[in-house]
Scaffold this motif. Sequence first.
Motif, PDB file in Angstrom:
ATOM      1  N   LYS A 149       0.838  -1.288  -0.139  1.00 57.96           N
ATOM      2  CA  LYS A 149       0.026   0.196  -0.073  1.00 57.96           C
ATOM      3  C   LYS A 149       0.868   1.314  -0.001  1.00 57.96           C
ATOM      4  CE  LYS A 149      -3.990   0.750   1.269  1.00 57.96           C
ATOM      5  NZ  LYS A 149      -5.018   0.989   1.920  1.00 57.96           N
ATOM      6  N   GLU A 199     -11.543  -8.769   3.289  1.00 57.60           N
ATOM      7  CA  GLU A 199     -10.892  -7.533   4.075  1.00 57.60           C
ATOM      8  C   GLU A 199      -9.730  -7.009   3.169  1.00 57.60           C
ATOM      9  OE1 GLU A 199     -11.081 -10.584   6.043  1.00 57.60           O
ATOM     10  OE2 GLU A 199     -13.243 -10.027   6.476  1.00 57.60           O
ATOM     11  N   ARG A 200      -8.707  -8.011   2.745  1.00 59.61           N
ATOM     12  CA  ARG A 200      -7.614  -7.606   1.955  1.00 59.61           C
ATOM     13  C   ARG A 200      -8.077  -6.950   0.666  1.00 59.61           C
ATOM     14  NH1 ARG A 200      -4.392 -13.499   3.151  1.00 59.61           N
ATOM     15  NH2 ARG A 200      -3.896 -12.814   5.059  1.00 59.61           N
ATOM     16  N   LYS A 238     -10.432  -5.201   0.090  1.00 60.84           N
ATOM     17  CA  LYS A 238     -10.599  -3.716   0.242  1.00 60.84           C
ATOM     18  C   LYS A 238      -9.303  -2.914  -0.054  1.00 60.84           C
ATOM     19  CE  LYS A 238     -14.314  -4.281   3.394  1.00 60.84           C
ATOM     20  NZ  LYS A 238     -14.281  -4.407   5.051  1.00 60.84           N
ATOM     21  N   GLU A 239      -8.309  -3.727   0.473  1.00 59.30           N
ATOM     22  CA  GLU A 239      -6.989  -2.838   0.274  1.00 59.30           C
ATOM     23  C   GLU A 239      -6.044  -2.903  -1.011  1.00 59.30           C
ATOM     24  OE1 GLU A 239      -6.155  -1.100   3.443  1.00 59.30           O
ATOM     25  OE2 GLU A 239      -8.198  -1.980   4.086  1.00 59.30           O
ATOM     26  N   LYS A 299      -4.195  -1.334  -6.165  1.00 59.91           N
ATOM     27  CA  LYS A 299      -5.684  -1.277  -6.570  1.00 59.91           C
ATOM     28  C   LYS A 299      -5.597  -0.270  -7.793  1.00 59.91           C
ATOM     29  CE  LYS A 299      -9.415  -2.401  -4.036  1.00 59.91           C
ATOM     30  NZ  LYS A 299     -10.585  -2.296  -3.319  1.00 59.91           N
TER      31      LYS A 299
END
Length: 496
Positions: free
Chosen positions: A105, A121-122, A124-125, A239
Amino acid sequence: MKQIKRKVWALIALVMILLGTLGTLPTQNSQAAVTDPTLTAIKKRGYMVLGVSADYPPYEFHKTITGQDKIVGFDISLARQVAKDIGVELRIKEMGFDSLLGSLKTGKVDMIVSAMTPTPEREKEVAFSKSYLTVAQKVVVRKGEENKYRSVMDFKGQKVGVQKQTTQETTAKDEMTDATVVSLEKVTDLILNLQQKKLSAVVVEAPVADAYVQQNPALTLANIKFTNSDYDCAVAVSKEAPAYLASVNKTITKVQKNGQFKEWRKEANAQMFSKQNFFQAYGSYFLKGTGITIVLTIIGVFFGSLLGTLLALMKRAKNKIVKGIAIVYIQYFRGTPLLVQVFMIYFGTQLLHLNVSAFVSAAVALSLNSGAYVSEVIRSGIESVAKGQTEAARSLGLSRKQAMRLVVLPQAVKTILPALGNEFISLLKESAIVSVIGVGELMFQTSVVQGSSFKPFLPLVITSLIYFVLTLLLSLLLKTFEKKLHAKDPLKKAAE
Ligand code: ARG
């Protein structure tokens, strides 16, 4: 009229369809050509940084190849192919599994290939590629205890180890509800704790569980079924990198179709189990360590002897201050542990803003220390030379200095040679102490090998033999030197 209307409508429809296809064609083309900031940056700098937690054989693990520590495994092979297909070099950054997402990130790494499972959850990142492997979860226990554990409920009150922030952590917490789940950063630590009975079981993915069980005869698998068992493994990228992700997906599809991925898995297994001869793997560490130990000893002997002679003469000086300095110096260096002296020189020079390397600090400490001992040996030698010798030399017209240099010292050297030899031998042995500040001498290398081979005892045996041979050679060398000196002795020659 109706017919004309229909024809017009048909024409309009045709035109619209044509326009439509024309319109979509170029967009499709431009989509394939689209790049993104990440991909552009990677191509511009010419390399891609892979984030990996190399504690996961056969996915990613350390292996000594011709004396050099390398990270290998099928995840690494996949990452190399991704880089190759993009046309850049691959650089590997190792870290704990729990630091990987943060590093991606913040842009410290460009991609994660670390058996990572895409979880909501991951997702989302970061963005995940398609899955390249689906695996089951297994429970590793000590051999002989596998029958104690038949279901997730049998771990009541037991400590079960998992890797921090992994899907195994979630599974163990969700399903082994009566167990105490212990999360550690590295799988290698989990296995070590299991072996040392600090944990009762470790939950990991099947290929990893199999790998450790096959490498450790003391471990085995328990027959435990989880409800939530099968996990995917995928590559993670930023992302904001759709083109980069597309490229990763393309590589995955390719290597799965052409059988390359299967080959890599076989290769990784072979690398894991190729029982490397201990000496092939670690011989170079011992060699390097021995070399540095010898160099340190030579430096210590050389400067120690110079300093020792100087101090011995100072101690016999008439000047009280000169004599005092010598006495205090000798007392101090013989009266405090070498270990303390090494630390004081290493950290003391840092305080004085002198950026002295560990090696130089060690060489200085050994020389200063040995100087104190050598001076005492030399002093006793000088004192052993009969007073008449100096008197005779002086009466022949030699000055005090000349008498010392030409008559007394040469005779002193002969009598002190055995004691001096002892001093050099202990210097060689004592040099092991400097491993504390990270000088890569023999003792330091020994602890490196102890760590990476998981063998605590064998490296010590080898090292003790090396020291033994070194000191033996040194005493032989001194013996022949002694003999030569005696052979040259005119008094002895006359007597024969
Ligand atoms: N698949 C699991 C997860 O995503 C564990 C992966 C651990 N990987 C590693 N290199 N240690 O949580």
